[in-house]
Design a protein around this motif. Sequence first.
Motif, PDB file in Angstrom:
ATOM      1  N   ALA A  94       0.823  -1.211   0.000  1.00 47.46           N
ATOM      2  CA  ALA A  94       0.000   0.000   0.000  1.00 47.46           C
ATOM      3  C   ALA A  94       0.852   1.254   0.000  1.00 47.46           C
ATOM      4  CB  ALA A  94      -0.933  -0.016   1.212  1.00 47.46           C
ATOM      5  N   SER A  95       1.933   1.254   0.787  1.00 45.40           N
ATOM      6  CA  SER A  95       2.824   2.415   0.831  1.00 45.40           C
ATOM      7  C   SER A  95       3.497   2.643  -0.518  1.00 45.40           C
ATOM      8  CB  SER A  95       3.880   2.209   1.924  1.00 45.40           C
ATOM      9  OG  SER A  95       4.809   3.258   1.931  1.00 45.40           O
ATOM     10  N   LYS A  96       3.936   1.569  -1.147  1.00 43.09           N
ATOM     11  CA  LYS A  96       4.573   1.705  -2.453  1.00 43.09           C
ATOM     12  C   LYS A  96       3.605   2.299  -3.469  1.00 43.09           C
ATOM     13  CE  LYS A  96       6.799  -1.041  -6.085  1.00 43.09           C
ATOM     14  NZ  LYS A  96       7.217  -2.393  -6.512  1.00 43.09           N
ATOM     15  N   THR A  97       2.369   1.813  -3.466  1.00 41.66           N
ATOM     16  CA  THR A  97       1.376   2.331  -4.406  1.00 41.66           C
ATOM     17  C   THR A  97       1.069   3.797  -4.135  1.00 41.66           C
ATOM     18  OG1 THR A  97       0.387   0.116  -4.500  1.00 41.66           O
ATOM     19  CG2 THR A  97      -0.925   1.949  -5.343  1.00 41.66           C
ATOM     20  N   LEU A  98       0.941   4.155  -2.860  1.00 48.17           N
ATOM     21  CA  LEU A  98       0.631   5.538  -2.495  1.00 48.17           C
ATOM     22  C   LEU A  98       1.725   6.487  -2.949  1.00 48.17           C
ATOM     23  CD1 LEU A  98      -1.005   7.695  -0.981  1.00 48.17           C
ATOM     24  CD2 LEU A  98       0.219   7.019   1.104  1.00 48.17           C
ATOM     25  N   TYR A  99       2.975   6.161  -2.669  1.00 46.21           N
ATOM     26  CA  TYR A  99       4.049   7.089  -3.011  1.00 46.21           C
ATOM     27  C   TYR A  99       4.341   7.105  -4.502  1.00 46.21           C
ATOM     28  CZ  TYR A  99       4.955   8.081   1.862  1.00 46.21           C
ATOM     29  OH  TYR A  99       4.827   8.500   3.151  1.00 46.21           O
ATOM     30  N   GLU A 100       4.050   6.027  -5.196  1.00 49.97           N
ATOM     31  CA  GLU A 100       4.139   6.077  -6.655  1.00 49.97           C
ATOM     32  C   GLU A 100       3.102   7.042  -7.210  1.00 49.97           C
ATOM     33  OE1 GLU A 100       3.693   2.090  -7.970  1.00 49.97           O
ATOM     34  OE2 GLU A 100       5.812   1.552  -7.676  1.00 49.97           O
ATOM     35  N   CYS A 101       1.896   7.011  -6.614  1.00 47.03           N
ATOM     36  CA  CYS A 101       0.850   7.951  -7.037  1.00 47.03           C
ATOM     37  C   CYS A 101       1.263   9.391  -6.723  1.00 47.03           C
ATOM     38  CB  CYS A 101      -0.460   7.603  -6.340  1.00 47.03           C
ATOM     39  SG  CYS A 101      -1.831   8.731  -6.708  1.00 47.03           S
ATOM     40  N   MET A 102       1.871   9.607  -5.554  1.00 44.75           N
ATOM     41  CA  MET A 102       2.328  10.954  -5.202  1.00 44.75           C
ATOM     42  C   MET A 102       3.378  11.453  -6.189  1.00 44.75           C
ATOM     43  SD  MET A 102       2.680  10.986  -1.071  1.00 44.75           S
ATOM     44  CE  MET A 102       1.245  10.749   0.002  1.00 44.75           C
ATOM     45  N   SER A 103       4.287  10.577  -6.589  1.00 45.66           N
ATOM     46  CA  SER A 103       5.325  10.968  -7.543  1.00 45.66           C
ATOM     47  C   SER A 103       4.712  11.356  -8.883  1.00 45.66           C
ATOM     48  CB  SER A 103       6.329   9.824  -7.727  1.00 45.66           C
ATOM     49  OG  SER A 103       6.971   9.519  -6.498  1.00 45.66           O
ATOM     50  N   GLU A 104       3.609  10.697  -9.261  1.00 42.68           N
ATOM     51  CA  GLU A 104       2.938  11.048 -10.503  1.00 42.68           C
ATOM     52  C   GLU A 104       2.177  12.367 -10.373  1.00 42.68           C
ATOM     53  OE1 GLU A 104       0.469   7.801 -11.579  1.00 42.68           O
ATOM     54  OE2 GLU A 104       2.103   6.380 -11.859  1.00 42.68           O
ATOM     55  N   VAL A 105       1.521  12.570  -9.221  1.00 40.72           N
ATOM     56  CA  VAL A 105       0.734  13.782  -9.014  1.00 40.72           C
ATOM     57  C   VAL A 105       1.646  15.003  -8.853  1.00 40.72           C
ATOM     58  CG1 VAL A 105      -0.861  14.918  -7.424  1.00 40.72           C
ATOM     59  CG2 VAL A 105      -1.225  12.538  -8.032  1.00 40.72           C
ATOM     60  N   TYR A 106       2.770  14.820  -8.178  1.00 40.59           N
ATOM     61  CA  TYR A 106       3.712  15.913  -7.937  1.00 40.59           C
ATOM     62  C   TYR A 106       4.369  16.279  -9.264  1.00 40.59           C
ATOM     63  CZ  TYR A 106       6.759  18.664  -4.886  1.00 40.59           C
ATOM     64  OH  TYR A 106       7.410  19.684  -4.233  1.00 40.59           O
ATOM     65  N   GLU A 107       4.057  17.434  -9.778  1.00 41.19           N
ATOM     66  CA  GLU A 107       4.481  17.812 -11.124  1.00 41.19           C
ATOM     67  C   GLU A 107       5.999  17.964 -11.212  1.00 41.19           C
ATOM     68  OE1 GLU A 107       2.305  21.197 -12.412  1.00 41.19           O
ATOM     69  OE2 GLU A 107       0.345  20.288 -11.998  1.00 41.19           O
ATOM     70  N   PRO A 108       6.595  17.624 -12.344  1.00 42.07           N
ATOM     71  CA  PRO A 108       8.064  17.633 -12.467  1.00 42.07           C
ATOM     72  C   PRO A 108       8.694  18.995 -12.257  1.00 42.07           C
ATOM     73  CG  PRO A 108       7.056  16.337 -14.234  1.00 42.07           C
ATOM     74  CD  PRO A 108       5.936  17.045 -13.523  1.00 42.07           C
ATOM     75  N   ASP A 109       7.973  20.089 -12.601  1.00 40.45           N
ATOM     76  CA  ASP A 109       8.572  21.405 -12.448  1.00 40.45           C
ATOM     77  C   ASP A 109       8.424  21.966 -11.045  1.00 40.45           C
ATOM     78  OD1 ASP A 109       5.843  21.550 -12.717  1.00 40.45           O
ATOM     79  OD2 ASP A 109       5.843  23.452 -13.800  1.00 40.45           O
ATOM     80  N   TRP A 110       7.781  21.245 -10.151  1.00 41.33           N
ATOM     81  CA  TRP A 110       7.679  21.692  -8.765  1.00 41.33           C
ATOM     82  C   TRP A 110       8.988  21.394  -8.037  1.00 41.33           C
ATOM     83  CZ3 TRP A 110       2.153  19.635  -7.208  1.00 41.33           C
ATOM     84  CH2 TRP A 110       1.194  20.375  -7.921  1.00 41.33           C
ATOM     85  N   THR A 111       9.240  22.190  -7.013  1.00 41.51           N
ATOM     86  CA  THR A 111      10.474  22.043  -6.243  1.00 41.51           C
ATOM     87  C   THR A 111      10.529  20.682  -5.543  1.00 41.51           C
ATOM     88  OG1 THR A 111      10.569  24.416  -5.861  1.00 41.51           O
ATOM     89  CG2 THR A 111      11.849  23.021  -4.367  1.00 41.51           C
TER      90      THR A 111
END
Length: 480
Positions: A103-120
């Motif tokens: 569950a943690s792996k899936t959650l943080y993979e989703c966060m990495s996708e949601v967190y836009e590449p140009d954000w700090t």
Amino acid sequence: MASTTAQQHKKEKTRPTHFSRVCLSVVDAMASESKGLVFATAVKKHAGRAKEKILQKVGKVDRTADEIFDDHVQNFNKQQNAANKLQKELNNYIRCVKAMQVASKTLYECMSEVYEPDWTGHDLLTVQSQNIEMLWQDLGHKMTDQVLIPLNTYQGQFPEMRKKIEKRGRKLVDYDGQRHSFQALQSSKKREEAKISRAKEQLEEAKRTFAVFNAELNEELPSLYDSRLPFFITNLQTLFSAEQVFHSELSKVHGELESIIDKLAKESSGRTSSSHYRRSSPPTQMLSSPGSNSLNSPENVGRGSRLGRSEQDEDSTINSPFHDHHHNDNDDSMNYKQTGGGLKDYEPVEVGAQVAEIATSPTNNGAAATTNGVNKSPPSSGGPGAPSRTTNQRPGVEELYDIPIGATTDNLPPGVLYRVRATYKYQAEDEDELSLEVGDTVQVIEYEDPEEQQEEGWLMGIKEATGRQGLFPANFTRPI
């Protein structure tokens, strides 16, 4: 002929003789008899034990009691139940750890996708997500290898010990049975010495066998019971140490993630305020008649807040709210009267500075200065052309808020700057906005935080019909 004779003699030697066949048949018979004897002996033992147990239960015969051994068995049962329960719950916990890992792996993979590449901190977020996954894996391995496997080894002693206890119980029943048989032969009226002698031998044999098992268990059971404390100390220390390392490292990673988000928030707030991020300009509403360009539209009514300010920057004469405007009598839009169309007749002014300007600015041909059809004569003592916009004003309010010309500030509730009436319908687009109907009256109030920057073209007010507080566009209302 010679070779044929030799082959016949060889065949005769390999053939079983009659004696050998007889020997084989005797061995088979003895083996069968031995098997039958063992089977019969086993059946006899089971029958004798069952009979003895029944007699003991109904109270016909007594049972050899051993309170010390019974205490050992009771402790053994308690120890085994505790180990079984701990093993069950630990297995369940490890399954949950593995599920949390997924569950943690899936959650943080989703966060990495949601967190836009140009954000700090996008790359740092991905790295820390991988670190969290590794921490979960390490915790699962430690729980399995260092906690569960030793517990399984510890728990594996109990089934073997249980078999020994059960066997000792069977030997005790045999001993009690032989003892009761010997006592019955001794008390018999017809004494048969041969049977008594054989029964005594069997009793001694049963007693020796039982004594061996009993002595062995009286040593092993207390030793096993005492081993529980060192085992649980080591096992639980390993468990809590693994948990401590996991949560400590996980806390550090979460701290890094929090720092990334804090940095993003600071950079975001540096670019724009949260309120302007939501609402950059007040809404506009087109008139119902196509092609109409009347001054009572919100676009023209709010010219002081949206359009007029840009025009005032271009023309210094328009920038003064008390400058003479020479209108064309043929221009209907410029001769529009406030009383009928709900026109906003104000522009933001500063108290003191504008009054001084009025006193020093000359008038052309002695005519009073007008703006949008409202008489703006220089103030005089009790003169009819002087607006009453500063009456009963609290000190400091003028510096933060623009009181429109024509707004009455007399006899207002505490905290109310002035009142306005809606000239157009407005549907709220956010939770902190007010919906307006034509004719609604709103009390304009200060922002909750006086230091907060006032949003251009928006006012904070309380709707008198409902008592609801919120923001509303100024160009949908007129002062009263």
